[in-house]
Design a protein around this motif. Structure first.
Motif, PDB file in Angstrom:
ATOM      1  N   GLU A   1       0.824  -1.202   0.000  1.00 50.39           N
ATOM      2  CA  GLU A   1       0.000   0.000   0.000  1.00 50.39           C
ATOM      3  C   GLU A   1       0.863   1.259   0.000  1.00 50.39           C
ATOM      4  O   GLU A   1       0.503   2.268  -0.632  1.00 50.39           O
ATOM      5  N   ILE A   2       1.992   1.222   0.685  1.00 52.70           N
ATOM      6  CA  ILE A   2       2.908   2.363   0.678  1.00 52.70           C
ATOM      7  C   ILE A   2       3.442   2.590  -0.730  1.00 52.70           C
ATOM      8  O   ILE A   2       3.525   3.729  -1.207  1.00 52.70           O
ATOM      9  N   MET A   3       3.791   1.497  -1.426  1.00 52.58           N
ATOM     10  CA  MET A   3       4.313   1.625  -2.790  1.00 52.58           C
ATOM     11  C   MET A   3       3.254   2.171  -3.744  1.00 52.58           C
ATOM     12  O   MET A   3       3.553   2.958  -4.647  1.00 52.58           O
ATOM     13  N   LEU A   4       2.001   1.756  -3.544  1.00 53.31           N
ATOM     14  CA  LEU A   4       0.907   2.258  -4.389  1.00 53.31           C
ATOM     15  C   LEU A   4       0.745   3.763  -4.207  1.00 53.31           C
ATOM     16  O   LEU A   4       0.669   4.524  -5.195  1.00 53.31           O
ATOM     17  N   ALA A   5       0.690   4.209  -2.956  1.00 54.33           N
ATOM     18  CA  ALA A   5       0.550   5.646  -2.684  1.00 54.33           C
ATOM     19  C   ALA A   5       1.763   6.415  -3.190  1.00 54.33           C
ATOM     20  O   ALA A   5       1.628   7.500  -3.774  1.00 54.33           O
ATOM     21  N   SER A   6       2.948   5.859  -2.985  1.00 57.26           N
ATOM     22  CA  SER A   6       4.178   6.538  -3.399  1.00 57.26           C
ATOM     23  C   SER A   6       4.250   6.695  -4.912  1.00 57.26           C
ATOM     24  O   SER A   6       4.714   7.722  -5.419  1.00 57.26           O
TER      25      SER A   6
ATOM     26  N   ILE B   1       4.350  10.220  -9.625  1.00 58.52           N
ATOM     27  CA  ILE B   1       3.851  10.520 -10.978  1.00 58.52           C
ATOM     28  C   ILE B   1       3.376  11.967 -11.071  1.00 58.52           C
ATOM     29  O   ILE B   1       3.758  12.709 -11.994  1.00 58.52           O
ATOM     30  N   PHE B   2       2.565  12.395 -10.111  1.00 56.87           N
ATOM     31  CA  PHE B   2       2.033  13.753 -10.192  1.00 56.87           C
ATOM     32  C   PHE B   2       3.061  14.791  -9.744  1.00 56.87           C
ATOM     33  O   PHE B   2       2.996  15.946 -10.172  1.00 56.87           O
ATOM     34  N   GLY B   3       4.021  14.373  -8.940  1.00 60.32           N
ATOM     35  CA  GLY B   3       5.152  15.251  -8.655  1.00 60.32           C
ATOM     36  C   GLY B   3       5.944  15.529  -9.915  1.00 60.32           C
ATOM     37  O   GLY B   3       6.385  16.659 -10.162  1.00 60.32           O
ATOM     38  N   PHE B   4       6.095  14.497 -10.753  1.00 60.41           N
ATOM     39  CA  PHE B   4       6.813  14.649 -12.023  1.00 60.41           C
ATOM     40  C   PHE B   4       6.072  15.611 -12.953  1.00 60.41           C
ATOM     41  O   PHE B   4       6.686  16.485 -13.568  1.00 60.41           O
ATOM     42  N   PHE B   5       4.738  15.473 -13.042  1.00 59.54           N
ATOM     43  CA  PHE B   5       3.961  16.387 -13.882  1.00 59.54           C
ATOM     44  C   PHE B   5       4.141  17.831 -13.419  1.00 59.54           C
ATOM     45  O   PHE B   5       4.300  18.745 -14.228  1.00 59.54           O
ATOM     46  N   ASN B   6       4.094  18.042 -12.108  1.00 59.97           N
ATOM     47  CA  ASN B   6       4.261  19.386 -11.565  1.00 59.97           C
ATOM     48  C   ASN B   6       5.654  19.926 -11.819  1.00 59.97           C
ATOM     49  O   ASN B   6       5.827  21.120 -12.079  1.00 59.97           O
ATOM     50  N   PHE B   7       6.648  19.068 -11.750  1.00 56.65           N
ATOM     51  CA  PHE B   7       8.023  19.485 -12.015  1.00 56.65           C
ATOM     52  C   PHE B   7       8.211  19.878 -13.477  1.00 56.65           C
ATOM     53  O   PHE B   7       8.888  20.860 -13.791  1.00 56.65           O
ATOM     54  N   LYS B   8       7.593  19.128 -14.383  1.00 59.20           N
ATOM     55  CA  LYS B   8       7.778  19.351 -15.821  1.00 59.20           C
ATOM     56  C   LYS B   8       7.162  20.646 -16.308  1.00 59.20           C
ATOM     57  O   LYS B   8       7.568  21.193 -17.330  1.00 59.20           O
TER      58      LYS B   8
ATOM     59  N   VAL C   1       7.384  19.269  -1.311  1.00 57.90           N
ATOM     60  CA  VAL C   1       6.036  18.712  -1.168  1.00 57.90           C
ATOM     61  C   VAL C   1       6.071  17.201  -1.409  1.00 57.90           C
ATOM     62  O   VAL C   1       5.468  16.415  -0.670  1.00 57.90           O
ATOM     63  N   GLY C   2       6.795  16.795  -2.436  1.00 61.40           N
ATOM     64  CA  GLY C   2       6.892  15.375  -2.758  1.00 61.40           C
ATOM     65  C   GLY C   2       7.530  14.558  -1.640  1.00 61.40           C
ATOM     66  O   GLY C   2       7.037  13.487  -1.276  1.00 61.40           O
ATOM     67  N   ILE C   3       8.621  15.067  -1.078  1.00 62.69           N
ATOM     68  CA  ILE C   3       9.313  14.343   0.000  1.00 62.69           C
ATOM     69  C   ILE C   3       8.418  14.209   1.225  1.00 62.69           C
ATOM     70  O   ILE C   3       8.304  13.128   1.818  1.00 62.69           O
ATOM     71  N   MET C   4       7.774  15.307   1.605  1.00 57.96           N
ATOM     72  CA  MET C   4       6.882  15.263   2.769  1.00 57.96           C
ATOM     73  C   MET C   4       5.703  14.316   2.532  1.00 57.96           C
ATOM     74  O   MET C   4       5.295  13.562   3.425  1.00 57.96           O
TER      75      MET C   4
END
Length: 478
Positions: free
Chosen positions: A140-145, A150-157, A349-352
């Motif tokens: 479950e941790i891997m699913l959430a992570s 993925i959305f951290g990457f979109f925000n970064f791009k 935000v992603g790390i937290m």
């Protein structure tokens, strides 16, 4: 003094509307109907949702005015600064940061709850420990992570990618909910009689409605992300209120459609008493079969994804705006030279968010309950700030001043009432003890952070802060 770092203007009105609606409608819209019915009855809950939406529109009037006057990253942080000064700005910004930040992992961990219904046991692999009564699994941790990354990457791009992806997902979200509502309306397996008694069995009509109105700030949180992206509008900021209006309108409509679609399948008292893993999922499977479950799962996934995506954007812009004012470390102000995004703030935000799933979903829920206090602070500062700003403004007519002040004071009083509902023992929205403990910890951390930066923050002149926070004319000399 340092130059003011600015963000690129790339977001369209459709992008902004999608960000607002996508953050309003999350996992709760599809998992809460049975809880709402138990609390208020189907009709009572539906009326409460609509009344709550109307109150949010009153508050939103002040947001529309403030975005028009101060279209800068940081939103409520900037509004609190303009009306009440630097210390109030920090207080408002600190609470909002937690409110926005905690909703990212809350949405991500909701994927595991959805998986329990559609694929039982699939992600309950690699048991680690129990935290606050919640079993934590590596699967479950891997699913959430994965969702967070993925959305951290979109925000970064790039924020343009965030807007495009959000618009597509919101289209799927709205379409799926409308199909669910339409299919329920024409099904021969539903009956309006199942929605009665209309109100909760243990309380009257008014109490049933107010029980839902009390939690409306939590249900509609998300429309207030619009100000965070104001600096990146590729259109006049005067359009903000109409975008907020339609986001709240569709948000209320979707809440009511999902609620009533669940209520008409079985007598609602029996549905609540049966204590299904997912009452709405069971109802849709009963009347629409696998197709109904498919559309519902699509809607839930889109609600989760749009929440992660939108609050990633909002939190990073708030942190960026506070750091630009030098109340947070300069590191957060860095803008990626190619993607033009506040990449360090996004990384933070992603790390937290990646840390949160390790504490179990129950602990995150406590933080989110407490974070409702933070968003209510944001509402209150924006509304009372609009009153103060409108009163002092020389750029609007006397008639406009009267309107701004009236909406501001009424919205501010509503916001203060919501604050009391969260803080007064015995009220419908009173926070649980663990949430109060989390609040004390966050306040203590905020005090430590403030004391560490207060010397530099308070050394800045008002003219310098006006330049850094609001983008006003740069002072000639330090």
């Amino acid at each position: 003094m340092s130059e003011r770092v600015e963000l690129e203007k790339t977001l369209s009105p459709a992008n902004i509307w999608a960000i607002a609606l996508g953050t309003i409608i999350g996992f709760g819209c599809f998992i809460l109907p049975s809880d709402l019915m138990a609390k208020s009855g189907p009709i009572g809950a539906a009326i409460g949702i609509v009344v709550g939406g109307l109150i949010m529109l009153v508050i939103a009037k002040s947001y529309g005015f403030m975005v028009k006057e101060l279209p800068v990253a940081g939103g409520e942080f900037a509004y609190a600064y303009t009306a009440f000064g630097r210390n109030h700005a920090y207080l408002c910004g600190w609470f909002l940061t937690l409110g926005y930040l905690s909703i990212v992992p809350l949405n991500a961990t909701a994927l595991a709850i959805l998986a329990k219904f559609i694929a039982p046991g699939l992600f309950e692999q690699g048991f680690l420990y129990t935290m606050a009564g919640y079993d934590v699994y590596m699967g479950e941790i891997m699913l959430a992570s994965a969702a967070i990354l993925i959305f951290g990457f979109f925000n970064f791009k790039g924020v343009k990618d965030v807007g495009k992806v959000q618009l597509i997902m919101v289209g799927l979200l709205v379409g799926s909910v409308l199909l669910i509502g339409g299919g329920t309306a024409i099904s021969s397996k539903t009956a309006v009689a199942n929605m009665f008694p209309a109100f909760a069995l243990d309380k009257g009509m008014v109490a049933s409605i107010l029980a839902i109105v009390a939690i409306s700030p939590w249900m509609y949180v998300g429309f207030d992300t619009i100000p965070q992206a104001a600096e990146e509008y590729d259109f006049p900021p005067e359009k903000s209120f109409s975008l907020i209006f339609w986001a709240i309108f569709f948000g209320a409509l979707m809440y009511v459609i999902v609620l009533l679609s669940t209520a008409v399948v079985y007598p609602w008292t029996e549905l609540v008493a049966a204590n299904h893993i997912w009452a709405t999922g069971t109802a849709m499977e009963t009347i629409l079969g696998k197709a109904g479950v498919f559309f519902l799962v699509t809607a839930v996934c889109m609600g989760i994804f749009t929440g992660i995506n939108g609050f990633f954007m909002a939190t990073s812009r708030l942190v960026f705006g506070m750091a630009r004012a030098k109340i947070l470390p300069k590191w957060f102000v860095y803008v990626h030279p190619e993607h033009k995004t506040p990449s360090n703030a996004i990384m933070f935000v992603g790390i937290m968010a990646l840390l949160a799933p390790w504490f179990g979903r129950q602990a995150i829920v406590w933080v989110v309950d407490m974070a409702a206090l933070g968003t209510t602070f944001g509402y209150m500062y924006t509304c009372f700030g609009a009153y103060v700003f409108g009163k002092a403004s020389t750029s609007i007519t006397a008639k406009e001043k009267g309107s701004v002040k009236a909406w501001g004071i009424v919205g501010g009083l509503f916001s203060f009432a919501f604050l009391l509902l969260l803080c007064v023992p015995g009220s419908p929205g009173f926070m649980a003890t663990p949430s109060w403990i989390a609040l004390v910890g966050w306040v203590a951390l905020g005090i430590i952070f403030y004391l560490a930066k207060t010397k530099e923050y308070n050394k800045l002149s008002t003219a310098e802060l006006d330049y850094l926070i609001l983008g006003r004319e740069k002072p000639v000399s330090e």
